[in-house]
Design a protein around this motif. Structure first.
Motif, PDB file in Angstrom:
ATOM      1  N   LEU A 103       0.824  -1.208   0.000  1.00  0.00           N
ATOM      2  CA  LEU A 103       0.000   0.000   0.000  1.00  0.00           C
ATOM      3  C   LEU A 103       0.859   1.260   0.000  1.00  0.00           C
ATOM      4  O   LEU A 103       0.479   2.279  -0.577  1.00  0.00           O
ATOM      5  CB  LEU A 103      -0.946  -0.018   1.197  1.00  0.00           C
ATOM      6  N   GLN A 106       1.964   2.055  -3.496  1.00  0.00           N
ATOM      7  CA  GLN A 106       0.881   2.698  -4.235  1.00  0.00           C
ATOM      8  C   GLN A 106       0.784   4.175  -3.877  1.00  0.00           C
ATOM      9  O   GLN A 106       0.468   5.012  -4.733  1.00  0.00           O
ATOM     10  CB  GLN A 106      -0.446   1.997  -3.933  1.00  0.00           C
ATOM     11  N   THR A 321      -1.473   0.036   7.747  1.00  0.00           N
ATOM     12  CA  THR A 321      -2.202  -0.142   6.483  1.00  0.00           C
ATOM     13  C   THR A 321      -3.338   0.856   6.305  1.00  0.00           C
ATOM     14  O   THR A 321      -3.517   1.412   5.220  1.00  0.00           O
ATOM     15  CB  THR A 321      -2.748  -1.579   6.379  1.00  0.00           C
ATOM     16  N   LEU A 325      -3.499   4.245   3.473  1.00  0.00           N
ATOM     17  CA  LEU A 325      -4.595   4.518   2.558  1.00  0.00           C
ATOM     18  C   LEU A 325      -5.010   5.982   2.609  1.00  0.00           C
ATOM     19  O   LEU A 325      -5.425   6.555   1.603  1.00  0.00           O
ATOM     20  CB  LEU A 325      -5.798   3.624   2.880  1.00  0.00           C
ATOM     21  N   HIS A 328      -3.814   9.114   0.389  1.00  0.00           N
ATOM     22  CA  HIS A 328      -4.520   9.483  -0.840  1.00  0.00           C
ATOM     23  C   HIS A 328      -5.563  10.575  -0.578  1.00  0.00           C
ATOM     24  O   HIS A 328      -5.783  11.444  -1.426  1.00  0.00           O
ATOM     25  CB  HIS A 328      -5.200   8.255  -1.442  1.00  0.00           C
TER      26      HIS A 328
END
Length: 351
Positions: A103, A106, A321, A325, A328
């Motif tokens: 993650l 990303q 985790t 996220l 973003h």
């Protein structure tokens, strides 16, 4: 020395920039949308402006700090996994194979694993070694650690943030690894958030209800043996907490002292935020709650700190985790501030 470092760091935390927050509010209200219609994205934009003093700060250099430590209370059979999983997972983080690594890639974020209390000799070129001791003691029999060790672990977190800040990182997320750490976190919640043990103790790594009832009894024994002082967060942390939890409290305090936003992950990270909020209340405005963990008690714990989760994804992995996220969403809020047209520039009539 560690006490002095902690106190000077706390004293250096300034209040968020109110003028920058007001300027962000005015800009948001000038954009082609009804006021407040982007909800939490607008709240993030205001908060990051206040934290950094800039309307659209550059937060592209971001780091996930994964604090790792072992827990002596695992001797009581509170986890579905054995303690040796902690050092094994540290190697997984360092190899880039864990969920948080995926993650983070990303989100274009670095993952930095810190050994603050793993009960094993670890050596790796990518590992940040700030070991205070080889795991905590079994808190059902004695304090998890000495008070000075708890302060040293907090200081390790502060120094890790300072190191990464010197390398150019300007936004952080908390992560952790430590088999048994939901037990320690539940004990901290019970004392410092005045939460009933039944609500604070959850299923952790996936134990069944029978094991959860045993875990409740373990926490009860730890509290009875140690009698932590609810008015003294460091005393409570030392007696029934964890080294990685202490390290994360230091990360949160350190980020605030450097005027950097820090995204708080799940249950264990929020227990660390609770510690930070008790010893440095002025650090809370620099924190962003990331997600509502599936671990029971997390909602009440977030409320005790004063955080609101951005997302609800039924996650309970830890590692950072959920926090990753939310990088973003910070990016989205900043892009709204930077790229969205105003009523004036778009020639749109206002109500």
């Amino acid at each position: 020395m560690n006490d002095r470092k902690l106190m000077t760091t706390i004293e250096s935390i300034r209040m968020p920039d109110r003028e920058a927050m007001d300027a962000a509010e005015r800009h948001l209200n000038s954009l082609t949308k009804p006021p407040g219609s982007l909800g939490k994205l607008e709240a993030i934009a205001r908060q990051t402006a206040g934290i950094t003093g800039e309307l659209v700060p550059d937060l592209s250099a971001r780091a996930v700090i994964v604090m790792a430590g072992d827990h002596g209370v695992c001797e009581e059979g509170v986890s579905a996994f054995p303690s040796e999983v902690t050092p094994q997972m540290v190697h997984n983080f360092l190899a880039g194979g864990a969920a948080v690594n995926v993650l983070a890639r990303q989100a274009n974020a670095g993952v930095f694993c810190v050994d603050v209390g793993v009960n094993a000799e670890l050596a790796h070129p990518k590992l940040i070694s700030r070991k205070v001791r080889f795991g905590t003691a079994n808190m059902t029999r004695e304090p998890a650690m000495k008070r000075e060790e708890a302060v040293a672990a907090i200081t390790a977190g502060i120094e890790t943030v300072e190191q990464l800040y010197s390398e150019g990182y300007r936004m952080f997320a908390t992560g952790e690894m430590g088999i048994g750490n939901t037990t320690a976190s539940a004990a901290l919640c019970t004392v410092l958030a005045d939460m009933p043990i039944e609500e604070a103790v959850g299923l952790g790594t996936g134990i069944d209800e029978g094991r959860r009832q045993h875990k409740i009894q373990v926490v009860e024994r730890a509290l009875a043996v140690n009698r932590p002082d609810a008015a003294d967060a460091i005393d409570t942390l030392a007696k029934v907490g964890g080294l990685e939890i202490a390290g994360l409290a230091g990360v949160l305090i350190g980020a605030a002292s450097l005027s950097c936003p820090v995204i708080v992950d799940g249950f264990i990270s929020t227990a660390a935020a609770l510690i930070a909020s008790k010893i440095a209340p002025q650090s809370v405005p620099y924190m962003l709650g990331s997600h509502l963990s599936h671990e029971q008690g997390h909602r009440q714990l977030l409320q005790a700190v004063g955080l609101s989760p951005i997302i609800h994804m039924d996650m309970r992995l830890g590692e950072g985790t959920g926090a990753v996220l939310c990088f973003h969403f910070v990016d989205a809020a900043l892009l709204i501030m930077q790229e969205m047209a105003t009523f004036e520039s778009a020639g749109v009539s206002q109500a």
